[in-house]
Design a protein around this motif. Sequence first.
Motif, PDB file in Angstrom:
ATOM      1  N   VAL A 260       0.827  -1.202   0.000  1.00 37.99           N
ATOM      2  CA  VAL A 260       0.000   0.000   0.000  1.00 37.99           C
ATOM      3  C   VAL A 260       0.866   1.259   0.000  1.00 37.99           C
ATOM      4  O   VAL A 260       0.655   2.182  -0.804  1.00 37.99           O
ATOM      5  N   VAL A 261       1.848   1.312   0.899  1.00 34.74           N
ATOM      6  CA  VAL A 261       2.712   2.492   0.993  1.00 34.74           C
ATOM      7  C   VAL A 261       3.528   2.673  -0.290  1.00 34.74           C
ATOM      8  O   VAL A 261       3.685   3.797  -0.787  1.00 34.74           O
ATOM      9  N   ARG A 262       4.027   1.586  -0.832  1.00 32.97           N
ATOM     10  CA  ARG A 262       4.782   1.671  -2.087  1.00 32.97           C
ATOM     11  C   ARG A 262       3.919   2.215  -3.214  1.00 32.97           C
ATOM     12  O   ARG A 262       4.362   3.066  -3.997  1.00 32.97           O
ATOM     13  N   SER A 263       2.695   1.753  -3.297  1.00 31.65           N
ATOM     14  CA  SER A 263       1.797   2.208  -4.365  1.00 31.65           C
ATOM     15  C   SER A 263       1.478   3.692  -4.234  1.00 31.65           C
ATOM     16  O   SER A 263       1.549   4.445  -5.217  1.00 31.65           O
ATOM     17  N   VAL A 264       1.146   4.137  -3.021  1.00 34.01           N
ATOM     18  CA  VAL A 264       0.842   5.551  -2.806  1.00 34.01           C
ATOM     19  C   VAL A 264       2.077   6.401  -3.067  1.00 34.01           C
ATOM     20  O   VAL A 264       2.004   7.478  -3.687  1.00 34.01           O
ATOM     21  N   GLY A 265       3.232   5.934  -2.612  1.00 34.76           N
ATOM     22  CA  GLY A 265       4.468   6.674  -2.841  1.00 34.76           C
ATOM     23  C   GLY A 265       4.795   6.831  -4.314  1.00 34.76           C
ATOM     24  O   GLY A 265       5.247   7.903  -4.755  1.00 34.76           O
ATOM     25  N   LEU A 266       4.569   5.802  -5.098  1.00 31.23           N
ATOM     26  CA  LEU A 266       4.833   5.880  -6.531  1.00 31.23           C
ATOM     27  C   LEU A 266       3.865   6.823  -7.237  1.00 31.23           C
ATOM     28  O   LEU A 266       4.250   7.537  -8.164  1.00 31.23           O
ATOM     29  N   VAL A 267       2.609   6.835  -6.789  1.00 34.73           N
ATOM     30  CA  VAL A 267       1.631   7.766  -7.367  1.00 34.73           C
ATOM     31  C   VAL A 267       2.052   9.211  -7.083  1.00 34.73           C
ATOM     32  O   VAL A 267       2.031  10.074  -7.980  1.00 34.73           O
ATOM     33  N   VAL A 268       2.455   9.477  -5.838  1.00 35.83           N
ATOM     34  CA  VAL A 268       2.894  10.831  -5.476  1.00 35.83           C
ATOM     35  C   VAL A 268       4.148  11.207  -6.251  1.00 35.83           C
ATOM     36  O   VAL A 268       4.267  12.324  -6.777  1.00 35.83           O
ATOM     37  N   LYS A 269       5.089  10.274  -6.360  1.00 32.21           N
ATOM     38  CA  LYS A 269       6.341  10.560  -7.068  1.00 32.21           C
ATOM     39  C   LYS A 269       6.106  10.829  -8.546  1.00 32.21           C
ATOM     40  O   LYS A 269       6.743  11.717  -9.133  1.00 32.21           O
ATOM     41  N   LYS A 270       5.190  10.115  -9.159  1.00 32.53           N
ATOM     42  CA  LYS A 270       4.958  10.254 -10.594  1.00 32.53           C
ATOM     43  C   LYS A 270       4.092  11.465 -10.941  1.00 32.53           C
ATOM     44  O   LYS A 270       4.404  12.199 -11.877  1.00 32.53           O
ATOM     45  N   PHE A 271       3.024  11.685 -10.177  1.00 31.84           N
ATOM     46  CA  PHE A 271       2.055  12.705 -10.549  1.00 31.84           C
ATOM     47  C   PHE A 271       2.147  13.989  -9.716  1.00 31.84           C
ATOM     48  O   PHE A 271       1.641  15.024 -10.130  1.00 31.84           O
ATOM     49  N   PHE A 272       2.784  13.903  -8.535  1.00 28.14           N
ATOM     50  CA  PHE A 272       2.924  15.090  -7.685  1.00 28.14           C
ATOM     51  C   PHE A 272       4.375  15.200  -7.197  1.00 28.14           C
ATOM     52  O   PHE A 272       4.633  15.136  -5.987  1.00 28.14           O
ATOM     53  N   PRO A 273       5.319  15.365  -8.106  1.00 21.49           N
ATOM     54  CA  PRO A 273       6.742  15.313  -7.737  1.00 21.49           C
ATOM     55  C   PRO A 273       7.201  16.431  -6.814  1.00 21.49           C
ATOM     56  O   PRO A 273       8.261  16.318  -6.191  1.00 21.49           O
ATOM     57  N   LEU A 274       6.434  17.516  -6.710  1.00 20.07           N
ATOM     58  CA  LEU A 274       6.851  18.631  -5.858  1.00 20.07           C
ATOM     59  C   LEU A 274       6.244  18.571  -4.459  1.00 20.07           C
ATOM     60  O   LEU A 274       6.508  19.451  -3.639  1.00 20.07           O
ATOM     61  N   GLU A 275       5.419  17.568  -4.196  1.00 16.36           N
ATOM     62  CA  GLU A 275       4.847  17.394  -2.850  1.00 16.36           C
ATOM     63  C   GLU A 275       5.865  16.695  -1.947  1.00 16.36           C
ATOM     64  O   GLU A 275       5.701  15.542  -1.540  1.00 16.36           O
ATOM     65  N   CYS A 276       6.940  17.411  -1.621  1.00 13.89           N
ATOM     66  CA  CYS A 276       8.072  16.789  -0.935  1.00 13.89           C
ATOM     67  C   CYS A 276       7.740  16.367   0.493  1.00 13.89           C
ATOM     68  O   CYS A 276       8.187  15.312   0.956  1.00 13.89           O
ATOM     69  N   SER A 277       6.985  17.186   1.196  1.00 16.16           N
ATOM     70  CA  SER A 277       6.666  16.848   2.581  1.00 16.16           C
ATOM     71  C   SER A 277       5.917  15.523   2.659  1.00 16.16           C
ATOM     72  O   SER A 277       6.256  14.644   3.465  1.00 16.16           O
ATOM     73  N   LEU A 278       4.906  15.357   1.809  1.00 16.75           N
ATOM     74  CA  LEU A 278       4.140  14.109   1.784  1.00 16.75           C
ATOM     75  C   LEU A 278       5.005  12.952   1.314  1.00 16.75           C
ATOM     76  O   LEU A 278       4.960  11.857   1.895  1.00 16.75           O
ATOM     77  N   PHE A 279       5.809  13.188   0.279  1.00 20.83           N
ATOM     78  CA  PHE A 279       6.632  12.105  -0.274  1.00 20.83           C
ATOM     79  C   PHE A 279       7.646  11.595   0.747  1.00 20.83           C
ATOM     80  O   PHE A 279       7.849  10.383   0.878  1.00 20.83           O
TER      81      PHE A 279
END
Length: 334
Positions: A260-279
Motif C-alpha cells: 500500500v505504501v509503495r503504491s501511494v508513494g509511486l503515485v505521489v512521485k509520478k504525478f505530484f513530484p513537488l509534494e516533498c513533505s508528503l513524499f
Amino acid sequence: MQEVMMMNSTELSMSNTTSGDTSMFCPINPQHISISLLICLTFLVGLLLNIFSLWVFTCKTPEWTSSTVFQVHLAVSDVIICPMGPFMAVYYHTANWIFGKALCRLKIALMTFHIDSSILFLTLISVHRYVVVVRYNQDSYMNRKDFVQKLCFGVWLLVLVKGTVLATILDTSTVDNYTLCLSFQQRQYTDFFFLVNFTVLIPGLLLAFIVSAICYSLLVRSMSRLDISHDSGQAIKNKSCKMVAVCLAIFVVCFTPMSVVRSVGLVVKKFFPLECSLFLKLETAYYVSWVLAGANCCLDPIIYCFSCQKFMKTFHISLRRIGLRFEMGQDESS
C-alpha cells in the motif's frame, strides 16, 4: 531590451529544469537509526529461527510429508534474505549505497526471491491445507511429494527469472552526491517502478491473498462441522484455526502495508513530484513497512509448530536445554 532579458531568463530556467535542477525534486532523506536497528534485529531473529527450522526438518524429521516439503522451501526463502539485513540497515540510515553495483543487483535479486517466493509458498500451503483436510483424497496430487517438489521447483524458477530480470535492468544512481539502490528517488526508474508495481506486484499479492482467504474460509467452515466430542476432533479444529490466523496475519501485517505504501508513494512521485513533505513521509513509512515485511521470517516458524508435532516437540526440548545450560552457567559463575 526587457523582452530579450525575459526570454533569456525563461530559456535559462528551462535549461536548468531539463538538465536536472535539484531544486525541482525532493531532497534525499536519511532515515532514523531506530529503523536500521529494527531491520537488523528482525532479520537476525528470523535467521536464527529459520536455521533452527531447517535443522529440525533435515536432522529431526526422517520422513517428509508433502506439507513438510512446502515448509522447507518457505524456510529457505526466509533464510536467503536475512544476510542482507546489515546492508539494508546501513543504507537506510545513511541513504548512501556504499557497497557497489554488484551487491546492489544482488540485493534486488534476493529481495525479489524472498517476497515473491514467500507469497507463493504461503498460498500453496493454503491450497494444500484445504485439499488435504477438506477434500481429503489419498491419491490427490497435493499428497504426492514428487508433485509438490516439482511445484516448488516451478516457484523457484519463476522467481529466479523475475529477480534476474529486475537485477539486470535496475542499477545504482547518483543523486545529490548520494548513491541510491532500489529507491523511489531514482528518477530514471519512476515510470518502470510504477508499471511493475501496478501490473505485476499488486495484482499478484491480491490474487494470492484472495486464494488463501477462500481456502481458509472453507477450511474453517469445514472444521465447524467436525465432531469435537472427542479430543482428536477438538485438537484438529484448534490447530487448523490457529494456522489460519497466522497465515492470514502474515499477509495482512507483513506484506499489505509495504504494498500500500509503495503504491501511494509511486503515485505521489509520478504525478505530484513537488509534494516533498508528503513524499518524504511516505518514504519513511515505506522503510518502516520493510521491518514488518521482514517480520514474516519470524512468523513463518509458527506455522511449522501448528502443522508438525515433531517440530513443536523439538522446539520445546531445545528451549529446555538452553534454559538448563543458562542455569548451569549462572551456578558456575556464582
